[in-house]
Design an enzyme around this catalytic site. Structure first.
Site, PDB file in Angstrom:
ATOM      1  N   TYR A 142       6.579  37.163  27.246  1.00 52.69           N
ATOM      2  CA  TYR A 142       5.525  37.632  26.350  1.00 52.69           C
ATOM      3  C   TYR A 142       4.557  36.511  25.980  1.00 52.69           C
ATOM      4  O   TYR A 142       3.410  36.762  25.611  1.00 52.69           O
ATOM      5  CB  TYR A 142       6.127  38.235  25.081  1.00 52.69           C
ATOM      6  CG  TYR A 142       6.837  39.559  25.293  1.00 52.69           C
ATOM      7  CD1 TYR A 142       6.964  40.119  26.558  1.00 52.69           C
ATOM      8  CD2 TYR A 142       7.392  40.247  24.224  1.00 52.69           C
ATOM      9  CE1 TYR A 142       7.613  41.323  26.750  1.00 52.69           C
ATOM     10  CE2 TYR A 142       8.040  41.464  24.403  1.00 52.69           C
ATOM     11  CZ  TYR A 142       8.159  41.992  25.677  1.00 52.69           C
ATOM     12  OH  TYR A 142       8.798  43.185  25.856  1.00 52.69           O
ATOM     13  N   LYS A 187      20.534  37.151  32.709  1.00 55.81           N
ATOM     14  CA  LYS A 187      20.523  37.571  34.117  1.00 55.81           C
ATOM     15  C   LYS A 187      20.672  36.310  34.967  1.00 55.81           C
ATOM     16  O   LYS A 187      19.868  35.994  35.843  1.00 55.81           O
ATOM     17  CB  LYS A 187      19.221  38.310  34.432  1.00 55.81           C
ATOM     18  CG  LYS A 187      19.228  39.025  35.789  1.00 55.81           C
ATOM     19  CD  LYS A 187      20.269  40.138  35.871  1.00 55.81           C
ATOM     20  CE  LYS A 187      20.130  40.878  37.213  1.00 55.81           C
ATOM     21  NZ  LYS A 187      21.250  41.811  37.433  1.00 55.81           N
TER      22      LYS A 187
END
Length: 353
Positions: A142, A187
């Site tokens: 972001y 991840k």
């Protein structure tokens, strides 16, 4: 106690739920002998319309001068339907978080016994689910380097060791105050940024021997939240993953209109519902104000005003048990209440109990 509260109502249903939240906070302050001053400020589409800036300097100054910010929602269909728009309401929310240094977003996910039937999950799966997601709020994609053209675009997910360490310390702290179980979501099998998260978490875990720390890939975490939401106690993750997982978590309770959040860090903390601006419902008096009202409870918690926070939560529970509910959570055969009526009922309950 004197409290100076910046009120950023924003867009869509924001002004309606904001009024309910302020009403409840005023009732608590009156009952417990506190003095609260509420200073309104523009943010989002409303601020763009007035100034061209979704987070104007004046709003920033009001936030910095406040003890806390009671924020509602930003977002407007005019911008959602225009992919060419260079200035967007959501940029105001991101700017507020960045400029105030709000790196930790705390989102509790807790079910209500009387609303288990509203959950998309079977009651036996969701009953008793009670966990907190700690979302890193000022890093990642972001805020990373971006590029966009007609043929190519990218968003960069970048994190530094200090950014990761400070959010992990917040998460370990919450785990120590709860059931001493922390799940680090990443991840790491694919992303370099996630491998740094996991490496640092593994380095820090021995500092908290009283906390059981485990690690889970984000896709597995998303499935586990549906299959076994009671597994989680405290979950910590990066910005983008946290944004998605916390919205998934909110649906478990039966309505996005039920869950509050707090954003804390270097400067003035912000307390807000986790849902968006729902512009289609603006002005219809049907939006659920409970998440905004429970954000007020988190605000009182932040200032160690436990009795005041408990009074808010008790009043919310009483309203649900008395079927004082907006249409999204009302049971069949019961007349739904409007946004302001729910807020007024909860404020009156606080005043009279």
């Amino acid at each position: 106690m004197k409290l100076n509260i910046a009120v950023l109502a924003g867009d869509g249903i924001g002004p309606e739920i904001s009024r309910a939240g302020v009403m409840v906070m005023q009732a608590v302050c009156s009952k417990f002998g506190h003095e609260a001053t509420f200073v309104p400020a523009l943010v989002g589409a409303a601020a763009i319309d007035a100034t061209g800036n979704p987070f104007p300097d004046e709003t920033y100054d009001i936030c910095m001068a406040a003890d806390a910010v009671l924020f509602s929602a930003v977002g407007d269909l005019r911008f959602d339907n225009n992919p060419q728009a260079k200035v967007r309401p959501e940029q105001g929310l991101l700017a507020m978080r960045k400029k105030l240094g709000l790196f930790a977003n705390i989102r509790p996910v807790e079910t209500f016994g009387c609303l288990l039937h509203k959950s998309p999950l079977r009651p036996e799966l969701v009953e008793g689910a009670d966990f907190i997601c700690i979302r890193e709020l000022t890093g990642g994609m972001y805020f990373g380097e971006k590029f966009e053209s007609d043929d190519r675009a990218y968003d960069t997910c970048a994190y530094t060791r200090p950014e990761i360490e400070r959010i992990l310390r917040v998460a370990f702290g919450y785990a120590r105050r709860r059931r001493r179980h922390l799940t680090v979501v990443d991840k790491a099998n694919v992303l370099a940024s996630s491998r740094l998260w996991r490496k640092i978490a593994q380095e820090m875990a021995p500092e908290y021997p009283d906390v059981t720390t485990d690690y889970m890939y984000v896709d597995n975490a998303a499935m586990r939240m549906i299959q076994e939401p009671r597994f989680f106690d405290v979950m910590v993750t990066e910005n983008t993953f946290g944004d998605i997982l916390t919205d998934e978590g909110s649906v478990i309770t039966g309505s996005m209109g039920l869950l509050p959040s707090a954003s804390t860090g270097e400067n003035t903390p912000v307390f807000e519902p986790i849902h968006g601006s729902w512009p289609q419902a603006a002005g219809k008096d049907i939006a659920n104000p409970v998440a905004q009202i429970l954000s007020v409870a988190m605000l009182f918690d932040y200032f160690n005003l436990a009795d005041e926070a408990a009074a808010v939560r008790q009043a919310v529970d009483a309203s649900l048990d008395s079927f004082v509910r907006t249409p999204d959570i009302q049971v069949e055969g019961k007349e739904p209440y409007g946004t302001q009526a729910v807020g007024q009922w909860i404020a009156n309950y606080i005043s009279n109990h």
